[in-house]
Design a protein around this motif. Structure first.
Motif, PDB file in Angstrom:
ATOM      1  N   UNK A 182      -8.898  -9.682  -7.187  1.00  0.00           N
ATOM      2  CA  UNK A 182      -7.818 -10.624  -6.900  1.00  0.00           C
ATOM      3  C   UNK A 182      -6.567 -10.131  -7.605  1.00  0.00           C
ATOM      4  N   UNK A 183      -5.415 -10.550  -7.084  1.00  0.00           N
ATOM      5  CA  UNK A 183      -4.150 -10.004  -7.553  1.00  0.00           C
ATOM      6  C   UNK A 183      -3.868 -10.352  -9.009  1.00  0.00           C
ATOM      7  N   UNK A 184      -4.179 -11.578  -9.420  1.00  0.00           N
ATOM      8  CA  UNK A 184      -3.848 -12.016 -10.783  1.00  0.00           C
ATOM      9  C   UNK A 184      -4.596 -11.171 -11.812  1.00  0.00           C
ATOM     10  N   UNK A 185      -5.882 -10.953 -11.601  1.00  0.00           N
ATOM     11  CA  UNK A 185      -6.669 -10.155 -12.549  1.00  0.00           C
ATOM     12  C   UNK A 185      -6.151  -8.724 -12.614  1.00  0.00           C
ATOM     13  N   UNK A 186      -5.850  -8.156 -11.455  1.00  0.00           N
ATOM     14  CA  UNK A 186      -5.345  -6.779 -11.435  1.00  0.00           C
ATOM     15  C   UNK A 186      -4.018  -6.674 -12.171  1.00  0.00           C
ATOM     16  N   UNK A 187      -3.145  -7.667 -12.006  1.00  0.00           N
ATOM     17  CA  UNK A 187      -1.851  -7.649 -12.693  1.00  0.00           C
ATOM     18  C   UNK A 187      -2.031  -7.791 -14.194  1.00  0.00           C
TER      19      UNK A 187
ATOM     20  N   UNK B 177       0.334   4.561 -10.233  1.00  0.00           N
ATOM     21  CA  UNK B 177      -0.589   4.354  -9.125  1.00  0.00           C
ATOM     22  C   UNK B 177      -2.038   4.473  -9.609  1.00  0.00           C
ATOM     23  N   UNK B 178      -2.321   5.483 -10.438  1.00  0.00           N
ATOM     24  CA  UNK B 178      -3.674   5.673 -10.965  1.00  0.00           C
ATOM     25  C   UNK B 178      -4.080   4.497 -11.838  1.00  0.00           C
ATOM     26  N   UNK B 179      -3.172   4.027 -12.691  1.00  0.00           N
ATOM     27  CA  UNK B 179      -3.491   2.912 -13.581  1.00  0.00           C
ATOM     28  C   UNK B 179      -3.730   1.623 -12.796  1.00  0.00           C
ATOM     29  N   UNK B 180      -2.958   1.395 -11.758  1.00  0.00           N
ATOM     30  CA  UNK B 180      -3.164   0.202 -10.932  1.00  0.00           C
ATOM     31  C   UNK B 180      -4.509   0.278 -10.209  1.00  0.00           C
ATOM     32  N   UNK B 181      -4.850   1.463  -9.715  1.00  0.00           N
ATOM     33  CA  UNK B 181      -6.143   1.627  -9.042  1.00  0.00           C
ATOM     34  C   UNK B 181      -7.287   1.390 -10.019  1.00  0.00           C
ATOM     35  N   UNK B 182      -7.189   1.964 -11.212  1.00  0.00           N
ATOM     36  CA  UNK B 182      -8.231   1.749 -12.218  1.00  0.00           C
ATOM     37  C   UNK B 182      -8.335   0.277 -12.597  1.00  0.00           C
ATOM     38  N   UNK B 183      -7.197  -0.385 -12.734  1.00  0.00           N
ATOM     39  CA  UNK B 183      -7.205  -1.808 -13.073  1.00  0.00           C
ATOM     40  C   UNK B 183      -7.868  -2.623 -11.977  1.00  0.00           C
TER      41      UNK B 183
ATOM     42  N   UNK C 273      -1.685  -1.695 -19.140  1.00  0.00           N
ATOM     43  CA  UNK C 273      -1.908  -0.261 -18.971  1.00  0.00           C
ATOM     44  C   UNK C 273      -0.596   0.484 -18.747  1.00  0.00           C
ATOM     45  N   UNK C 274       0.288  -0.103 -17.951  1.00  0.00           N
ATOM     46  CA  UNK C 274       1.590   0.519 -17.702  1.00  0.00           C
ATOM     47  C   UNK C 274       2.428   0.520 -18.976  1.00  0.00           C
ATOM     48  N   UNK C 275       2.395  -0.583 -19.712  1.00  0.00           N
ATOM     49  CA  UNK C 275       3.115  -0.631 -20.987  1.00  0.00           C
ATOM     50  C   UNK C 275       2.563   0.413 -21.958  1.00  0.00           C
ATOM     51  N   UNK C 276       1.261   0.630 -21.915  1.00  0.00           N
ATOM     52  CA  UNK C 276       0.647   1.645 -22.764  1.00  0.00           C
ATOM     53  C   UNK C 276       1.141   3.033 -22.376  1.00  0.00           C
TER      54      UNK C 276
END
Length: 262
Positions: A207-212, A194-200, A218-221
């Motif tokens: 927009x959704x594509x850039x955030x993904x 959740x924190x990584x998605x918020x930071x992203x 980041x999640x893989x990291x």
């Protein structure tokens, strides 16, 4: 008095190492200022800066631009030196095998920092720049970019990403100190995601594509950090079992420890 002496020695050594790092930082700033003009002109000749005109809006903007580059170059030069002195300060409390293993963190941290810089500059920064430019065009606004503002915008994106890319090294080090372990990281996974998605979302266009595109690496990291923590934790369990077998009653590892090494 005998108890105070080791503390004074540690403080003296810490001060000496801080002075070393600050000295390297100053030298790095000087080197950065010497080469700043060449780097700025090069970045001005490559996309997306090659298609825009730069301006300065105050007499201080050019100086601020030089200082920004001086600090970034100094950061790159000082990072391995600072990491070495941190290692040298804590290494007397480690065993020889741990000293040899932990010193490998230094080149790893530098490589990950550079990887974060590359990811931020070649992936995230162009997305953010073209997104903001598209908004200006849609509103019929003509862009007038300040050179200092342009690079501040760039550094505000790539430097936090470079810091985030240090996550595996930080997790490995904290696992080595037995502050973290894969079990704890697994329990924290939901909140970490959740924190990584918020930071992203914060450092990318809305927009959704850039955030993904940013949140997935980041999640893989994070998962790579958990994997490295599991390797270190497994070795710690083996060492603990060997110590118990030699110096104390050997205890069976608990169920959670067995799950952690699987």
């Amino acid at each position: 008095m005998d108890k105070e002496q080791p503390l004074l020695e540690h403080l003296t050594e810490l001060r000496r190492r801080i002075f070393w790092v600050l000295g390297v930082l100053v030298v790095g700033v000087v080197i950065g200022l010497i080469f700043a003009k060449r780097v700025i002109l090069f970045l001005k000749s490559v996309p997306p800066a090659d298609k825009i005109a730069w301006h300065v809006f105050s007499p201080w903007d050019a100086l601020r631009l030089y200082m920004n580059f001086g600090m970034v170059v100094a950061l790159l030069i000082t990072l391995p030196v600072a990491l070495y002195h941190i290692w040298a300060f804590v290494s007397p409390g480690l065993e020889k095998a741990e000293q040899r293993a932990s010193i490998l963190y230094i080149p790893g941290a530098v490589v990950l920092f550079l990887a974060g810089l590359a990811f931020g500059y070649f992936v995230v920064f162009p997305m953010a720049f073209f997104f903001t430019t598209a908004i200006s065009h849609s509103m019929g606004i003509t862009e007038l970019y300040g050179a200092a503002q342009y690079f501040s915008f760039m550094f505000n994106i790539i430097l936090p990403l470079s810091a985030l890319f240090e996550l595996p090294i930080v997790v490995m080090f904290l696992t080595k100190l037995r502050i973290l372990n894969p079990l704890r990281l697994a329990k924290m996974r939901r909140y970490a995601y959740m924190v990584l998605v918020i930071l992203s979302t914060v450092i990318t266009p809305p927009d959704a594509i850039s955030a993904i595109l940013v949140s997935v690496p980041m999640i893989l990291l994070y998962e790579f950090s958990v994997f490295l923590s599991r390797i270190i934790y497994r070795k710690q369990l083996v060492q603990d079992a060997a110590w118990e077998a030699e110096y104390g009653d050997q205890e069976e590892p608990d169920e959670q420890s067995e799950q952690a090494v699987k």
